[in-house]
Design a protein around this motif. Structure first.
Motif, short mmCIF file in Angstrom:
data_model
loop_
_atom_site.label_atom_id
_atom_site.label_comp_id
_atom_site.label_asym_id
_atom_site.label_seq_id
_atom_site.Cartn_x
_atom_site.Cartn_y
_atom_site.Cartn_z
N PRO A 99 8.15 12.21 -16.38
CA PRO A 99 9.36 11.41 -16.59
C PRO A 99 10.54 12.28 -17.01
CG PRO A 99 7.46 10.37 -17.62
CD PRO A 99 7.02 11.74 -17.20
N GLY A 100 11.68 12.06 -16.38
CA GLY A 100 12.87 12.83 -16.69
C GLY A 100 12.93 14.18 -16.02
N GLY A 101 11.94 14.56 -15.23
CA GLY A 101 11.93 15.85 -14.56
C GLY A 101 12.74 15.84 -13.27
N GLU A 102 12.51 16.87 -12.46
CA GLU A 102 13.22 16.98 -11.20
C GLU A 102 12.80 15.84 -10.25
OE1 GLU A 102 15.58 19.05 -10.11
OE2 GLU A 102 15.70 19.81 -12.17
N PRO A 103 13.75 15.31 -9.48
CA PRO A 103 13.40 14.22 -8.56
C PRO A 103 12.52 14.70 -7.41
CG PRO A 103 15.67 14.89 -8.21
CD PRO A 103 15.19 15.64 -9.42
N ARG A 159 0.83 -1.21 0.00
CA ARG A 159 0.00 0.00 0.00
C ARG A 159 0.87 1.26 0.00
NH1 ARG A 159 -5.24 -1.38 1.65
NH2 ARG A 159 -5.66 -3.41 0.72
N TYR A 160 1.95 1.24 0.75
CA TYR A 160 2.86 2.39 0.73
C TYR A 160 3.41 2.60 -0.69
CZ TYR A 160 3.29 3.29 5.77
OH TYR A 160 3.06 3.67 7.07
N GLU A 161 3.84 1.52 -1.31
CA GLU A 161 4.40 1.61 -2.65
C GLU A 161 3.36 2.14 -3.64
OE1 GLU A 161 6.21 -1.38 -6.10
OE2 GLU A 161 6.13 -2.02 -3.99
N ARG A 162 2.13 1.67 -3.51
CA ARG A 162 1.07 2.12 -4.41
C ARG A 162 0.78 3.61 -4.23
NH1 ARG A 162 -1.27 1.45 -9.25
NH2 ARG A 162 -3.50 1.98 -9.20
N ALA A 163 0.79 4.09 -2.98
CA ALA A 163 0.52 5.51 -2.73
C ALA A 163 1.62 6.39 -3.33
CB ALA A 163 0.39 5.75 -1.23
N VAL A 164 2.87 6.00 -3.16
CA VAL A 164 3.98 6.79 -3.73
C VAL A 164 3.92 6.76 -5.25
CG1 VAL A 164 6.49 6.97 -3.88
CG2 VAL A 164 5.42 6.40 -1.70
N TYR A 165 3.59 5.60 -5.80
CA TYR A 165 3.49 5.49 -7.27
C TYR A 165 2.43 6.44 -7.83
CZ TYR A 165 2.21 3.41 -11.76
OH TYR A 165 1.92 3.22 -13.07
N LEU A 166 1.26 6.49 -7.22
CA LEU A 166 0.20 7.35 -7.70
C LEU A 166 0.60 8.83 -7.59
CD1 LEU A 166 -2.95 5.53 -6.25
CD2 LEU A 166 -2.11 5.52 -8.61
N TYR A 167 1.27 9.18 -6.50
CA TYR A 167 1.68 10.58 -6.33
C TYR A 167 2.68 10.98 -7.41
CZ TYR A 167 3.74 14.76 -4.27
OH TYR A 167 4.19 16.04 -4.07
N LEU A 168 3.66 10.11 -7.66
CA LEU A 168 4.68 10.45 -8.65
C LEU A 168 4.06 10.56 -10.04
CD1 LEU A 168 7.62 8.15 -7.47
CD2 LEU A 168 7.36 10.61 -7.11
N CYS A 169 3.12 9.70 -10.36
CA CYS A 169 2.50 9.75 -11.69
C CYS A 169 1.67 11.01 -11.88
CB CYS A 169 1.64 8.51 -11.92
SG CYS A 169 2.57 6.97 -12.07
N GLN A 170 1.06 11.51 -10.82
CA GLN A 170 0.18 12.67 -10.92
C GLN A 170 0.95 13.99 -10.82
OE1 GLN A 170 -2.86 12.27 -7.96
NE2 GLN A 170 -3.62 10.30 -8.75
N ARG A 171 2.04 14.02 -10.08
CA ARG A 171 2.71 15.30 -9.80
C ARG A 171 4.03 15.49 -10.56
NH1 ARG A 171 0.85 17.71 -5.05
NH2 ARG A 171 -1.36 17.13 -4.80
N HIS A 172 4.60 14.45 -11.12
CA HIS A 172 5.91 14.58 -11.77
C HIS A 172 5.86 13.99 -13.16
CE1 HIS A 172 8.53 15.98 -8.39
NE2 HIS A 172 7.51 15.52 -7.68
N ARG A 179 9.73 7.92 -12.70
CA ARG A 179 10.07 9.22 -12.11
C ARG A 179 11.19 9.04 -11.09
NH1 ARG A 179 5.24 8.49 -14.98
NH2 ARG A 179 4.15 10.50 -15.27
N ARG A 180 12.04 10.04 -11.03
CA ARG A 180 13.17 9.97 -10.10
C ARG A 180 12.76 10.47 -8.72
NH1 ARG A 180 18.11 13.14 -12.04
NH2 ARG A 180 16.52 14.74 -12.41
N ARG A 215 11.01 1.17 -5.53
CA ARG A 215 10.25 0.36 -6.49
C ARG A 215 9.17 1.20 -7.17
NH1 ARG A 215 10.49 -3.49 -2.23
NH2 ARG A 215 8.34 -2.94 -1.64
N ALA A 216 8.52 2.09 -6.41
CA ALA A 216 7.52 2.97 -7.00
C ALA A 216 8.15 3.91 -8.01
CB ALA A 216 6.81 3.77 -5.90
N SER A 217 9.36 4.38 -7.71
CA SER A 217 10.07 5.25 -8.64
C SER A 217 10.42 4.53 -9.93
CB SER A 217 11.35 5.77 -7.97
OG SER A 217 12.15 6.50 -8.87
N ALA A 218 10.89 3.29 -9.82
CA ALA A 218 11.23 2.53 -11.03
C ALA A 218 9.99 2.20 -11.85
CB ALA A 218 11.97 1.26 -10.63
N ALA A 219 8.87 1.88 -11.17
CA ALA A 219 7.65 1.53 -11.90
C ALA A 219 7.03 2.73 -12.60
CB ALA A 219 6.64 0.90 -10.94
N SER A 220 7.15 3.91 -12.01
CA SER A 220 6.54 5.11 -12.59
C SER A 220 7.45 5.81 -13.59
CB SER A 220 6.15 6.08 -11.48
OG SER A 220 7.31 6.53 -10.77
#
Length: 525
Positions: free
Chosen positions: A349-353, A334-347, A379-380, A372-377
């Motif tokens: 690909p290739g942008g600022e980490p 669940r933690y990984e899923r929450a971080v993944y959704l945030y990165l996909c919505q707010r960042h 986003r850095r 793992r969420a960073s690699a799946a999305s």
């Protein structure tokens, strides 16, 4: 396998029968050594239930008899007594009889046989069924629990109506020893004995089972030491071998979840192969159970166990505790899923980490979930792992040096409450809840806080009622230790003297909660 052997492990789909001990019980034993050889070698039983006294020896306290009341302890060596033999009290003992002479005879016989069992160092003693009015029964059992704390006492409780002779031998009526009355009688005995940890149930599954499934379910929460299946409860299949009905098989399968010992009681000539045919059938039923998975085996020691609350901000946790946390199959996903959704919505690909701060990182499972969420999305992230435990910091730095992707992690050794972050975080992750609601409400705008959720009011301080009989029994057993220590010094050696006052105060708080008295927060503890 013996009464003291450790359970084995096996792969699915079948469970080996060696982690469930199976014994036999016959009405009489003429030659103990030959009987044990027959039971263990030919019948393949793990132990035998043996009468502690000769069945025909009637003791009168007014006219003591000169001859011995039982066999000599030299018949077996001490190793066999403590591994292969479970004692059984004389069936004629009636501790609550209205006849005063019989009651005194029963009390004298009870004390004598319990003392003999303690002398032999047998692991357990089988007690007769308890009646509805068993005050003197409880008095005698309580004395035995205090005088022989190393012996387990199994109270035989028939789940259905027992024969009249059995009820009379117990000194109670049929209602007090059957159905709902059986559990009520057992519960009364347990309360009178103050939930002693060495007092358990030997549940007897007769030929008839109760129609209400709740009558069986209520025993799943009791200290079940053994399940007795009388030979008369078995059916005969087409090949002439004993078998249990479908209902009995289902009931036994549910009871086996708590790994009680199984016991076959009856005459030695109940079958052409003796009780060995019944033992082999029980082993077959045990082998049909699904073996526990690796996770179930790992969680098994924590079932029905009263654990002390952890204080990670005050104490440094051990590696085993961290490993237990990391076995959670849902939380880190669940933690990984929450971080993944945030990165996909707010960042992009290739942008600022994204700056992620893991406070209380432990050995790094939340950091690994973030990576793992960073690699799946795609986003850095730039992660900061804050941990006050210096031993866990060693693990975090080792992972940074050896595992791929951890070069984006900065390990911060120190207390998160005192650390001044060099950058503004976008995501703050913690395995614990915020220290206060004000902290969560005063978080900067745009900061994502990830922590375990709880319903409103769940974090309110104060003692809570313990609803499990096993946990209540263990707590009260701890509360009894200081009082028993005066009479039995060896009973309290496992408790540090500085903790005895905590046990006393915990017992007082529990008693107040049971009386319904209001307590002012945790200060009452």
């Amino acid at each position: 396998a013996t009464l003291h052997s450790a359970p084995g492990t096996a792969a699915r789909p079948e469970m080996p029968s060696r982690n469930i001990e199976i014994g036999v019980s016959t009405p009489t034993v003429a030659d103990l050594k030959k009987h044990l050889a027959l039971a263990t070698d030919q019948w393949q039983a793990n132990f035998c239930v043996v009468p502690l006294a000769h069945p025909r020896y009637w003791r009168d306290h007014r006219r003591p008899r000169a001859e011995q009341f039982t066999r000599s302890d030299l018949v077996l060596d001490s190793n066999a007594w403590c591994r292969l033999v479970v004692g059984k009290l004389s069936p004629w003992i009636r501790l609550d009889s209205a006849d005063e002479a019989l009651r005194k005879q029963s009390e004298a016989a009870f004390k004598q046989e319990v003392a003999w069992a303690a002398h032999l160092n047998v692991p357990a003693v089988m007690l007769p069924p308890v009646g509805s009015d068993a005050v003197n029964y409880a008095h005698c059992v309580n004395q035995a629990l205090l005088s022989a704390p190393h012996i387990q006492f199994w109270v035989r409780v028939p789940i259905t109506h027992p024969p009249q002779s059995t009820a009379e031998a117990a000194g109670g009526d049929e209602d007090g020893s059957s159905g709902t009355g059986a559990w009520a009688s057992w519960n009364r005995l347990r309360c009178l004995c103050e939930h002693a940890p060495n007092l358990g149930v030997s549940l007897e599954l007769g030929a008839d089972l109760p129609d209400d499934e709740a009558e069986l379910e209520r025993w799943l929460g009791e200290p079940l030491r053994a399940v007795v299946t009388p030979a008369v409860a078995y059916l005969t299949n087409k090949r002439g071998y004993p078998t249990l009905s479908r209902r009995h098989q289902a009931a036994l399968a549910r009871l086996l979840q708590h790994k009680p010992r199984l016991l076959v009681s009856g005459r030695a000539d109940a079958h052409s192969e003796g009780l060995g045919a019944h033992v082999q059938y029980l082993r077959y039923l045990v082998s049909q159970r699904l073996a526990p998975s690796q996770q179930e085996r790992y969680e098994a020691p924590y079932y029905d166990f009263l654990q002390a609350p952890l204080q990670p901000l005050q104490d440094n946790l051990e590696s085993q505790t961290y490993e237990t946390f990391e076995k959670d199959p849902v939380k880190y996903e669940r933690y990984e899923r929450a971080v993944y959704l945030y990165l996909c919505q707010r960042h992009q690909p290739g942008g600022e980490p994204a700056v992620v701060m893991v406070v209380g990182a432990g050995r790094g499972p939340l950091v690994a979930a973030t990576l793992r969420a960073s690699a799946a999305s795609g986003r850095r992230v730039r992660a900061f792992a804050v941990e006050k435990n210096p031993n866990a910091v060693v693990t975090l730095r080792g992972r940074c040096a050896t595992e791929a992707g951890w070069d984006a992690v900065t390990v911060v050794p120190g207390d998160m409450r005192e650390w001044e972050a060099p950058r503004v975080a976008e995501i703050e992750i913690s395995r614990d809840q915020p220290r206060s609601a004000e902290y969560a409400l005063s978080a900067p705008s745009g900061l994502l806080l990830l922590f375990p959720a709880s319903p409103p009011g769940a974090r309110a301080g104060g003692p809570a009622r313990v609803g499990a009989a096993r946990l209540v029994g263990r707590q009260r057993a701890l509360a009894r230790v200081p009082r028993r220590r005066a009479a039995l010094p060896q009973a309290g050696r496992r408790l540090h003297p500085d903790r005895l006052h905590v046990v006393r105060r915990a017992a007082l708080v529990l008693a107040a909660v049971e009386r319904g008295e209001a307590l002012q927060g945790l200060g009452a503890l």
